[in-house]
Design a protein around this motif. Structure first.
Motif, PDB file in Angstrom:
ATOM      1  N   SER A 192      -4.373  -1.641  -7.393  1.00  0.00           N
ATOM      2  CA  SER A 192      -4.621  -0.682  -6.311  1.00  0.00           C
ATOM      3  C   SER A 192      -4.119   0.708  -6.694  1.00  0.00           C
ATOM      4  N   ILE A 193      -3.013   0.764  -7.423  1.00  0.00           N
ATOM      5  CA  ILE A 193      -2.506   2.055  -7.898  1.00  0.00           C
ATOM      6  C   ILE A 193      -3.493   2.671  -8.880  1.00  0.00           C
ATOM      7  N   ASN A 233     -12.570  12.270  -7.395  1.00  0.00           N
ATOM      8  CA  ASN A 233     -12.868  12.954  -6.134  1.00  0.00           C
ATOM      9  C   ASN A 233     -12.500  14.436  -6.179  1.00  0.00           C
ATOM     10  N   LYS A 244      -6.679   2.094  -9.172  1.00  0.00           N
ATOM     11  CA  LYS A 244      -7.901   2.507  -8.481  1.00  0.00           C
ATOM     12  C   LYS A 244      -7.681   3.793  -7.697  1.00  0.00           C
ATOM     13  N   ALA A 245      -6.514   3.930  -7.047  1.00  0.00           N
ATOM     14  CA  ALA A 245      -6.224   5.147  -6.283  1.00  0.00           C
ATOM     15  C   ALA A 245      -6.190   6.369  -7.197  1.00  0.00           C
ATOM     16  N   ASP A 305      -9.815   7.101  -8.385  1.00  0.00           N
ATOM     17  CA  ASP A 305     -10.577   7.704  -7.283  1.00  0.00           C
ATOM     18  C   ASP A 305     -10.157   9.149  -7.047  1.00  0.00           C
ATOM     19  N   ASP A 306      -8.851   9.412  -7.054  1.00  0.00           N
ATOM     20  CA  ASP A 306      -8.360  10.774  -6.829  1.00  0.00           C
ATOM     21  C   ASP A 306      -8.845  11.730  -7.917  1.00  0.00           C
ATOM     22  N   GLU A 363       0.826  -1.204   0.000  1.00  0.00           N
ATOM     23  CA  GLU A 363       0.000   0.000   0.000  1.00  0.00           C
ATOM     24  C   GLU A 363       0.860   1.254   0.000  1.00  0.00           C
ATOM     25  N   GLY A 373       2.164   1.706  -3.374  1.00  0.00           N
ATOM     26  CA  GLY A 373       1.059   2.124  -4.219  1.00  0.00           C
ATOM     27  C   GLY A 373       0.730   3.596  -4.050  1.00  0.00           C
ATOM     28  N   ILE A 374       0.750   4.084  -2.812  1.00  0.00           N
ATOM     29  CA  ILE A 374       0.475   5.496  -2.545  1.00  0.00           C
ATOM     30  C   ILE A 374       1.511   6.383  -3.227  1.00  0.00           C
ATOM     31  N   ALA A 380       0.852   6.327  -6.994  1.00  0.00           N
ATOM     32  CA  ALA A 380      -0.387   7.041  -7.304  1.00  0.00           C
ATOM     33  C   ALA A 380      -0.186   8.549  -7.221  1.00  0.00           C
ATOM     34  N   GLU A 381       0.558   8.993  -6.215  1.00  0.00           N
ATOM     35  CA  GLU A 381       0.827  10.425  -6.079  1.00  0.00           C
ATOM     36  C   GLU A 381       1.660  10.947  -7.243  1.00  0.00           C
TER      37      GLU A 381
END
Length: 348
Positions: free
Chosen positions: A176-177, A187, A179-180, A183-184, A128, A131-132, A135-136
């Motif tokens: 997961s990346i 959102n 999806k993040a 979603d970002d 995770e 992944g964060i 994603a960032e």
């Protein structure tokens, strides 16, 4: 909660495992399903996503070792634990060779189970965290509208798949990346729901050793397609007034969007708008309006049963023939044919 499948033919051994004080809030692991034979277990594992499978070695159908072999070959579960009523070095050795995550023998030591649970959770946490970070980084490319994202996504996916993890874990991390990022983007841009259905991105049918290359390309295409849509709808600009105009248009695609009316609504000089808008965005104001309206038309075609004439009128096109020509020029199909087609295929 982490999902666990128990595979036991021996009822007494199953009950002993179930009665251990290791399940629930104290460990965050729960018994999701129980089966008594290898064939049923194999089917369950292929149909569901388990964080952990604990299987007795001597089970009907296919034994625990063959189940382990099959599951590891397909990469459909990362944590397969073997369990036996009697200590048997040969079984333990075969399990290690085949890639068993752990091996437990009676009498069961709860501390060993908790240790195993923590290892699994730490692996997940590490994934995770990675992944964060990824994603960032991807979101930074979105913010800059930086086309370097295409190479970055390719390299990122290869890095994740080449970490030495099994296919399932690597695939889960990449998903997961993705999806993040999705979603970002949604959102932080509420208007995007007027043009794209977010849920369309989340269909998934499973990866294995045979199709991993096609899924690498699939993941890249999903993020890059979203990036392209985002940039076309929300062009980059450094002028606060033009930014305000873009936001107004994106949030009100069915309003009266004539240049003079928007200028009046936002207290902007109409001549200033016609001059500065293309200078800031690289797009003529009228062309940008057409893009936004046609993308809204796509959403209405796919998500409602509205007549095409009503969609055209709703978007302030009085001439249905003109609307259809604009639509076909952009999407290579007339509105009626586009409605029946797959349209944009976003799903992962």
């Amino acid at each position: 909660m982490y999902k666990t499948l128990l595979v036991f033919d021996n009822y007494d051994l199953l009950e002993e495992i179930k009665k251990l004080s290791i399940w629930g809030d104290s460990s965050e692991f729960e018994i999701t399903d129980v089966v008594s034979d290898g064939v049923s277990a194999y089917r369950k594992i292929r149909e569901n996503r388990y964080d952990l499978v604990i299987t007795e070695i001597r089970i009907m159908g296919i034994d625990g070792l063959q189940l382990l072999r099959n599951v590891k070959k397909e990469g459909i579960c990362s944590h397969i634990v073997l369990c036996s009523e009697f200590e048997d070095f040969n079984y333990a050795r075969q399990g290690i060779i085949l890639g068993a995550y752990d091996y437990f023998v009676k009498p069961f030591d709860e501390t060993l189970f908790f240790s195993m649970f923590n290892r699994i959770k730490n692996e997940t946490f590490g994934g995770e965290a990675t992944g964060i970070y990824y994603a960032e980084e991807v979101m930074n490319y979105f913010e800059r509208r930086d086309t370097g994202i295409y190479d970055y996504i390719s390299n990122m996916i290869e890095e994740v798949y080449n970490t030495g993890e099994d296919i399932l874990k690597a695939d889960k991390k990449v998903r997961s990346i993705c999806k993040a990022v999705i979603d970002d983007v949604f959102n932080h841009n509420d208007w995007l729901d007027l043009y794209i259905v977010q849920e369309d991105f989340y269909s998934f049918d499973g990866i294995n050793e045979r199709n991993q290359n096609s899924y690498k390309k699939r993941y890249k295409d999903i993020i890059c397609n979203l990036f392209d849509e985002y940039c076309e709808l929300f062009p980059n600009c450094n002028n606060s007034k033009i930014y305000e105009v873009i936001q107004y248009i994106l949030n009100n695609p069915e309003n009266n969007l004539k240049q003079k009316d928007i200028a009046t609504e936002l207290y902007i000089n109409s001549s200033y708008l016609s001059t500065v808008f293309p200078a800031q965005t690289g797009i003529r104001f009228v062309d940008y309006l057409t893009t936004v309206k046609l993308k809204r038309a796509v959403w209405l075609l796919k998500e409602t049963n509205m007549k095409i004439t009503d969609i055209a009128e709703r978007l302030d096109y009085k001439d249905i023939g003109y609307f259809s020509r604009l639509f076909k020029n952009k999407y290579k199909l007339p509105p009626s044919a586009y409605r029946l087609s797959d349209g944009d295929d976003y799903q992962i």
